[in-house]
Design a protein around this motif. Structure first.
Motif, short mmCIF file in Angstrom:
data_model
loop_
_atom_site.label_atom_id
_atom_site.label_comp_id
_atom_site.label_asym_id
_atom_site.label_seq_id
_atom_site.Cartn_x
_atom_site.Cartn_y
_atom_site.Cartn_z
N THR A 186 -14.46 39.84 -15.66
CA THR A 186 -13.73 38.71 -16.21
C THR A 186 -13.64 37.60 -15.18
N ILE A 187 -14.14 36.42 -15.55
CA ILE A 187 -14.12 35.27 -14.65
C ILE A 187 -13.15 34.24 -15.20
N THR A 188 -12.21 33.80 -14.36
CA THR A 188 -11.19 32.82 -14.77
C THR A 188 -11.26 31.61 -13.87
N ASN A 189 -11.32 30.44 -14.47
CA ASN A 189 -11.28 29.18 -13.73
C ASN A 189 -9.83 28.86 -13.41
N ARG A 190 -9.43 28.93 -12.15
CA ARG A 190 -8.04 28.68 -11.76
C ARG A 190 -7.74 27.18 -11.58
N ASN A 191 -8.76 26.36 -11.68
CA ASN A 191 -8.54 24.92 -11.59
C ASN A 191 -8.31 24.34 -12.98
N ASN A 192 -7.84 23.11 -13.07
CA ASN A 192 -7.60 22.49 -14.38
C ASN A 192 -8.78 21.64 -14.85
N GLN A 193 -9.88 21.66 -14.09
CA GLN A 193 -11.08 20.93 -14.46
C GLN A 193 -12.22 21.91 -14.76
N PRO A 194 -13.13 21.54 -15.67
CA PRO A 194 -14.27 22.41 -15.95
C PRO A 194 -15.13 22.64 -14.70
N ALA A 195 -15.74 23.83 -14.61
CA ALA A 195 -16.59 24.15 -13.46
C ALA A 195 -17.68 25.13 -13.89
N PRO A 196 -18.90 24.97 -13.35
CA PRO A 196 -20.01 25.86 -13.70
C PRO A 196 -19.95 27.17 -12.91
N ILE A 197 -20.42 28.22 -13.55
CA ILE A 197 -20.48 29.52 -12.87
C ILE A 197 -21.66 30.31 -13.43
N THR A 198 -22.40 30.95 -12.55
CA THR A 198 -23.49 31.85 -12.94
C THR A 198 -23.14 33.25 -12.47
N LEU A 199 -23.25 34.20 -13.39
CA LEU A 199 -22.96 35.61 -13.08
C LEU A 199 -24.21 36.44 -13.26
N LEU A 200 -24.51 37.25 -12.24
CA LEU A 200 -25.60 38.23 -12.32
C LEU A 200 -25.04 39.62 -12.05
N PRO A 201 -24.78 40.42 -13.07
CA PRO A 201 -24.43 41.83 -12.83
C PRO A 201 -25.71 42.58 -12.45
N GLN A 202 -25.84 43.00 -11.22
CA GLN A 202 -27.11 43.49 -10.68
C GLN A 202 -27.18 45.01 -10.60
N MET A 203 -28.31 45.55 -11.03
CA MET A 203 -28.62 46.95 -10.80
C MET A 203 -29.79 47.00 -9.82
N SER A 294 -39.93 44.80 -16.18
CA SER A 294 -39.60 46.02 -15.45
C SER A 294 -39.56 45.71 -13.96
N GLY A 295 -38.95 46.62 -13.19
CA GLY A 295 -38.85 46.44 -11.75
C GLY A 295 -37.85 47.41 -11.16
N THR A 296 -37.48 47.17 -9.90
CA THR A 296 -36.48 48.03 -9.23
C THR A 296 -35.21 47.25 -8.89
N LYS A 297 -35.15 45.99 -9.32
CA LYS A 297 -33.93 45.19 -9.23
C LYS A 297 -33.84 44.38 -10.52
N PHE A 298 -32.67 44.47 -11.18
CA PHE A 298 -32.53 43.85 -12.49
C PHE A 298 -31.16 43.20 -12.63
N ALA A 299 -31.12 42.09 -13.38
CA ALA A 299 -29.83 41.47 -13.72
C ALA A 299 -29.95 40.66 -15.00
N PRO A 300 -29.02 40.86 -15.94
CA PRO A 300 -28.88 39.89 -17.01
C PRO A 300 -28.14 38.68 -16.44
N GLN A 301 -28.55 37.49 -16.82
CA GLN A 301 -27.94 36.28 -16.27
C GLN A 301 -27.05 35.61 -17.31
N TYR A 302 -25.82 35.25 -16.86
CA TYR A 302 -24.87 34.55 -17.73
C TYR A 302 -24.49 33.24 -17.06
N GLN A 303 -24.86 32.14 -17.69
CA GLN A 303 -24.55 30.81 -17.18
C GLN A 303 -23.56 30.13 -18.12
N GLN A 304 -22.53 29.56 -17.56
CA GLN A 304 -21.56 28.89 -18.41
C GLN A 304 -20.76 27.88 -17.61
N ILE A 305 -20.12 26.98 -18.35
CA ILE A 305 -19.16 26.06 -17.76
C ILE A 305 -17.80 26.45 -18.31
#
Length: 875
Positions: A186-203, A294-305
C-alpha cells in the motif's frame, strides 16, 4: 489453550507443517560484506560498493527492501520504487560505508518494522520514500566534512522529508499456508499535492549457475489464464511456485547476472542483465525489459500519479497451488492473520498499558524481521569458485584463513540487517533471550548452532563475527541457555533438560578453550582482549598491550567466573534427572573458587586489581620486566564482577550429597590458606550464595552503580563513570594514553565503527545487571537494602532496585508529557507528526544523559531485551 500462532509453532516443531520455510530472510545489505569481498587486502567496503550492487551478481546471498525468501535464499521477493527524480531505481537501502561516515557505517533511510509473528504468518514493514531526489552525494560529502566531535548528517537533516513530501510504502505478508504467501503493498501520498510513483514488486532467483554447476537453471515464465497473466517459477532446489498479481502496466523480465560492461568494461554475451530494470525505468526505455516472457528476475510494473493523501494498494500471491481466483479469499485471510498477530502479543503481557504493548510488539517485530539467511563457507570463499576467476593468492593467508571448517548455511538472528548483516556471537546469545519469550524452540536451536561443528572451531573457539572470527566475544552462551530455559519453563511449566544437555556438552569444549588460551599465566586471571566492549579502555585491547606486556582484565576474569557458575548451575539442573552430571557441578565449582580467589586476593602488591580505598576493581598491566600498575578506569568492565553470582537453594543442595560435601571441604580447608574466604556465611542447612565478590565489596560496587554522579543515568546504567568527565591519563612505555566520559557517539577511532562504550547506555549490559540484582535478591530477600539513588536516603531492596532500573530504560521509548520519546531527541519535530508518532526505532545504544538513540538505528537484536523488561514488570 494455545492461540492460533502458538498452534502454528507447535505444528512446525512437530514437523507437521514447515511454517518457517518462508520468512523475512532476505538481507538488507549484501554489498560491502566480507563474504562478497574477493580482494587481496580485505577491503570489503570498496571491493563491492553500493554503486555496483544494482549491476553485479552476489555470490553468497541477495538483498532488497521489505523482502522475503525461502530459508536458503533461492527465491527472493522485495520491492523497488522510483519517484521520477532519483538517479537510480530504489531497489535496496542506502547508507555510508565505514570510511565514509564520521562515526562509522550508517544506513540513511527511514524504515520501520511494525509487526511480525514467530511463524511469519503476518508481517508488516513501513518504508518512507521521498518524492524529492535522494541526496546520495550530499550525504557523503557532508559527513566527510564533519569531525568526530560533530553529529552524523542523517537523512532527516537533508530536508527531503520536509512538508510531508514523501510516500508511505507499507508492505505486508500473510500466510494462507506454509507455501502460500499473500503480499499486499500500500502506497500513500503524505503530501497534499499529486506525485508520481513507480512500483516494481520484484522476484529474483539467486544466481548459483554463474559460480557452480546446477542440474538445470531456474526459470520464471509467464502463464496466460484467459485474460489474466501469472508467472510460473520452476526452481530445482525449491520446486514450482505460481506468482499471481493484479493487472500491471508492464511485465519486465531479465537475468540476475552481472553486467560486465558496466562493472568490468568487458563485453556482455547478452544484454539481459541484473540492472536492466534500472535502465528501463529511469530512462523510460522498455524495449529490452519487455522483450522476453521469461528470465531469472521478474517484476510487474505499476505506474501511477497519486493525489494528495491518496492511497493505492497492489496485491500479489506466491503459492505452490494453482488457483483460478487467487484473490477471492485474500482479504479474509489477511484479516484473520492480523487479528491472530494482535492476539499473540496481547497474550504475552495482557496487563501492560497500550503504550507498553506497542513498544513490546515493535521490539519483537524488529527481532523477527532481522532473521536472515546467512551463507559463508570460508574454504570455498578463500579459494574462489572454479567457474570464476581465481582470487588473489594473498587471501589464502588473509582474513579468517584459519577458519576453513566454518560452513554457515542457516537462518540467523542479525544484530542489524543493514549495518551488521552478519552474526556476532555474544549479540546472538542476547537475541536468544528475547526470542525465548516468543519462540523458545528457535531460541534454543539458534544458540546451539554456534556449538555445531560447522561453526565452532575444532579447538573449541566460537566464531566471533565475520570481520574477524578469531576475535574474542564474551562467553555468554551458558548464561543465555539458562535464561532461555527459565523463560521457557515459566511459560510451559516444563524445563527442557535435553536442551541443557546438548548445550552443556558442547560448551565444555569452549570453556576449556578459554582456560587454555586466555589464562596465559595460569593464575586464573584472564586477558581476553576485545571482549565486545569496543573502545572502553585507554588502548585497543585486541591489538597487543603497549610496552609488550600483559593485561589482567577484570571483565575477562569476571566473564569466566560467571561462565563457571552458569555451567555449575546447568550441571545441577541436569543432575536432577541424570546424576552422572553431579561430578561436573563439582568441577565448575572448583573453577569458580580458584577464579574468585585470584581476583580478590589481598596481598602487598600495589597493583592488585581491587582498590580497597576507592572500592573498585581495575585492570592490571604487567610489563615485561615484571613491574605492574593498575589502570584506574571506572567502567562496567570493573562492575562485571557483580554478575558472577548464584544462589543454590537448600533443597537443591540436599539432593546432591557429594557436591555438598565438596563445598564443605573447600570451605574448611581452602580457608586455612586464604585471606579471602570465597564461601561466606554458609552453614550446613542453609541456602548457599556463590558470589565473585564478598559482601562488603558487593555493597561498595552496588552503591557506586546506583550513584548518579557515576554510573546511574536517568535512562539506565552508563558504560563509563561520569567522573571521567575529567579525563583519566596514564603513561605506558613513555606514551600517554587517556580516556574520558563520552555520553554519545565516539570521538576516538578505536575500532573505527560507530560503537562507543565510553559512557553511553547499552541494553544488554543493563539487562545483565538487572538480572544480577534479582539473583542477589533470591538469596538475601529484603536483607540487602540500598539507597536508590545513592545519597537519596530512599531505601529499596534489590528486586525494587531492578524494577526501577527497568523503568528508566523503558522510559527512553515512552512518550513524555509533550508526546516526545527520548530516543528521538534530535528529531522531535518529525516524530510529533501523526504519521511518525507511533513509529519506534530500537537503537544500538543510547546517550548517557538524555536517552537519545545512537549507532545502528535498527539494532533490534539485543535492544529487543526492552520487551523482556516490560514483560517482567507487567507479569
Amino acid at each position: 489453550m494455545k492461540n492460533p500462532e502458538q498452534e502454528r509453532l507447535a505444528q512446525h516443531q512437530k514437523d507437521e507443517k514447515d511454517w518457517l520455510k518462508w520468512g523475512p530472510y532476505l538481507s538488507e545489505r549484501q554489498w560491502g560484506t566480507v563474504r562478497e569481498d574477493y580482494s587481496a587486502g580485505g577491503d570489503a567496503w570498496n571491493y563491492f560498493p553500493h554503486d555496483h550492487a544494482r549491476s553485479r551478481t552476489f555470490r553468497w546471498g541477495e538483498d532488497g527492501i521489505a523482502g522475503i525468501s525461502d530459508r536458503y535464499c533461492n527465491m527472493c521477493f522485495s520491492i523497488a520504487l522510483w519517484n521520477g527524480k532519483d538517479p537510480i531505481l530504489k531497489e535496496r537501502l542506502y547508507g555510508l560505508t565505514g570510511p565514509q561516515g564520521n562515526h562509522g557505517e550508517d544506513v540513511k533511510e527511514l524504515y520501520y518494522y511494525l509487526e511480525n509473528t514467530p511463524s511469519h504468518s503476518y508481517m508488516k514493514y513501513l518504508y518512507k520514500y521521498s518524492q524529492k531526489a535522494y541526496p546520495y552525494e550530499q550525504l557523503i560529502e557532508e559527513n566527510q566534512k564533519r569531525s568526530r566531535e560533530e553529529l552524523e548528517y542523517e537523512i532527516l537533516d537533508t530536508g527531503i522529508f520536509d512538508d510531508n513530501t514523501y510516500f508511505d510504502v507499507c508492505t505486508e505478508y500473510a500466510k494462507g499456508d506454509e507455501t502460500d504467501i499473500l503480499i499486499q503493498i500500500t502506497i500513500t501520498n503524505r503530501n497534499n499535492q499529486p506525485a508520481p510513483i513507480t512500483l516494481l514488486p520484484q522476484m529474483v532467483i539467486r544466481n548459483h549457475w554463474s559460480f557452480k554447476e546446477m542440474s538445470r537453471k531456474p526459470v520464471m515464465a509467464t502463464v496466460k489464464n484467459g485474460k489474466d497473466t501469472s508467472v510460473c517459477i520452476d526452481h530445482p532446489y525449491v520446486g514450482k511456485y505460481n506468482l499471481y498479481f493484479q493487472a500491471a502496466d508492464r511485465l519486465l523480465f531479465t537475468e540476475n547476472e552481472t553486467n560486465r560492461e558496466v562493472v568490468y568494461n568487458e563485453e556482455n554475451q547478452h544484454p539481459f542483465k541484473k540492472d536492466l530494470f534500472h535502465t528501463a525505468v529511469c530512462n523510460n526505455d522498455y524495449d529490452l525489459a519487455t522483450k522476453n516472457n521469461s528470465g531469472t528476475k521478474f517484476a510487474p510494473q505499476y505506474q501511477q500519479i497519486l493525489g494528495g493523501g491518496e492511497s493505492k494498494t497492489v496485491q500479489l500471491r506466491l503459492t505452490t497451488a494453482t488457483l483460478k481466483e487467487p484473490f477471492a479469499d485474500f482479504d479474509s485471510i489477511f484479516k484473520a492473520r492480523q487479528e491472530e498477530c494482535a492476539q499473540f502479543y496481547n497474550d504475552i503481557a495482557p496487563k501492560a498499558s497500550e503504550e507498553h504493548k506497542a513498544i513490546l510488539k515493535q521490539a519483537f517485530a524488529g527481532l523477527l524481521w532481522t532473521k536472515q539467511y546467512y551463507n559463508y563457507e570460508v574454504e570455498k570463499w578463500l579459494e574462489g569458485d572454479y567457474k570464476t576467476t581465481p582470487p588473489p593468492k594473498e587471501r589464502l593467508t588473509g582474513r579468517n584463513n584459519q577458519w576453513k571448517t566454518l560452513r554457515n548455511h542457516d537462518v540467523l538472528s542479525m544484530p542489524d540487517a543493514w549495518e551488521y548483516p552478519w552474526y556476532a556471537a555474544w549479540d546472538s546469545a542476547f537475541h536468544c533471550v528475547s526470542f525465548a519469550s516468543i519462540d523458545a524452540n528457535f531460541a534454543k536451536e539458534q544458540l546451539l548452532l554456534f556449538t555445531k561443528e560447522w561453526y565452532m572451531s575444532p579447538n573449541g573457539q566460537i566464531p566471533a563475527y565475520e570481520w574477524n572470527f578469531s576475535d574474542v566475544n564474551p562467553p555468554v552462551q551458558a548464561w543465555s541457555a539458562l535464561q532461555i530455559y527459565a523463560i521457557d519453563k515459566a511459560k510451559t511449566g516444563e524445563g527442557d533438560i535435553k536442551f541443557l544437555k546438548r548445550i552443556f556438552n558442547k560448551l565444555n569444549l569452549n570453556f576449556n578453550w578459554w582456560v587454555n588460551r586466555l589464562d596465559r599465566n595460569d593464575n586464573n586471571v584472564f586477558q581476553g582482549g576485545f571482549l565486545g566492549l569496543d573502545n572502553i579502555g585507554v588502548f585497543d585491547r585486541s591489538h597487543g598491550v603497549p610496552g609488550g606486556g600483559l593485561l589482567d582484565q577484570v571483565d575477562g576474569t569476571a566473564w569466566m567466573a560467571m561462565y563457571s557458575l552458569n555451567m555449575l548451575e546447568i550441571s545441577l539442573r541436569i543432575a536432577e534427572h541424570d546424576d552422572s552430571y553431579e561430578d561436573m557441578a563439582t568441577k565448575y565449582f572448583g573453577h569458580f573458587v580458584f577464579i574468585a580467589e585470584a581476583l580478590n586476593k589481598m596481598d602487598t602488591d600495589k597493583a592488585n586489581t581491587w582498590d580497597d580505598i576507592e572500592g573498585f576493581f581495575y585492570d592490571r598491566l604487567i610489563l615485561p620486566d615484571g613491574r605492574s600498575t593498575t589502570i584506574k578506569v571506572r567502567s562496567i568492565a570493573g562492575m562485571l564482577s557483580l554478575a558472577a553470582v548464584l544462589t543454590i537453594k537448600k533443597n537443591v543442595l540436599d539432593k546432591f550429597p557429594k557436591f555438598k560435601a565438596s563445598i564443605l571441604w573447600f570451605k574448611k580447608y581452602r580457608a586455612e590458606n586464604l585471606k579471602y574466604e570465597v564461601i561466606q556465611e554458609f552453614e550446613d542447612g542453609d541456602d548457599l550464595l556463590l558470589s565473585l565478590v564478598p559482601k562488603d565489596r558487593m555493597q561498595k560496587l552496588v552503591t557506586t552503580l546506583l550513584d548518579e554522579k557515576e554510573f546511574l543515568s536517568d535512562y539506565g546504567i552508563r558504560s563509563l563513570s561520569k567522573i571521567h568527565e575529567k579525563p583519566y591519563k596514564i603513561q605506558i612505555d613513555g606514551i600517554e594514553y587517556s580516556i574520558d566520559y563520552e555520553p554519545a557517539e565516539s570521538t576516538v577511532s578505536l575500532f573505527g565503527g560507530n560503537s562507543n562504550w565510553r559512557g553511553p547506555i547499552w541494553m544488554p549490559m543493563n539487562y545483565l545487571f538487572i538480572q544480577t540484582l534479582r539473583e542477589y535478591q533470591t538469596y538475601s530477600g529484603n536483607d540487602f537494602l540500598f539507597e536508590y539513588p545513592t545519597g537519596s536516603t530512599k531505601l529499596l531492596n534489590l528486586k525494587q532496585v531492578s524494577d526501577e532500573l527497568s523503568k528508566r530504560l523503558i522510559k527512553m521509548f515512552e512518550k513524555d508529557s509533550s508526546g516526545n520519546r527520548p530516543i528521538n531527541k534530535n528529531y522531535e519535530k518529525y516524530y510529533q507528526d501523526s504519521n511518525f508518532k507511533d513509529l519506534i526505532l530500537f537503537y544500538e545504544y543510547f546517550h548517557g544523559e538524555n536517552g537519545r538513540g545512537l549507532g545502528a538505528a535498527h539494532q533490534t537484536g539485543w535492544t529487543a531485551l526492552i520487551a523482556n523488561l516490560i514483560e517482567q514488570l507487567e507479569n
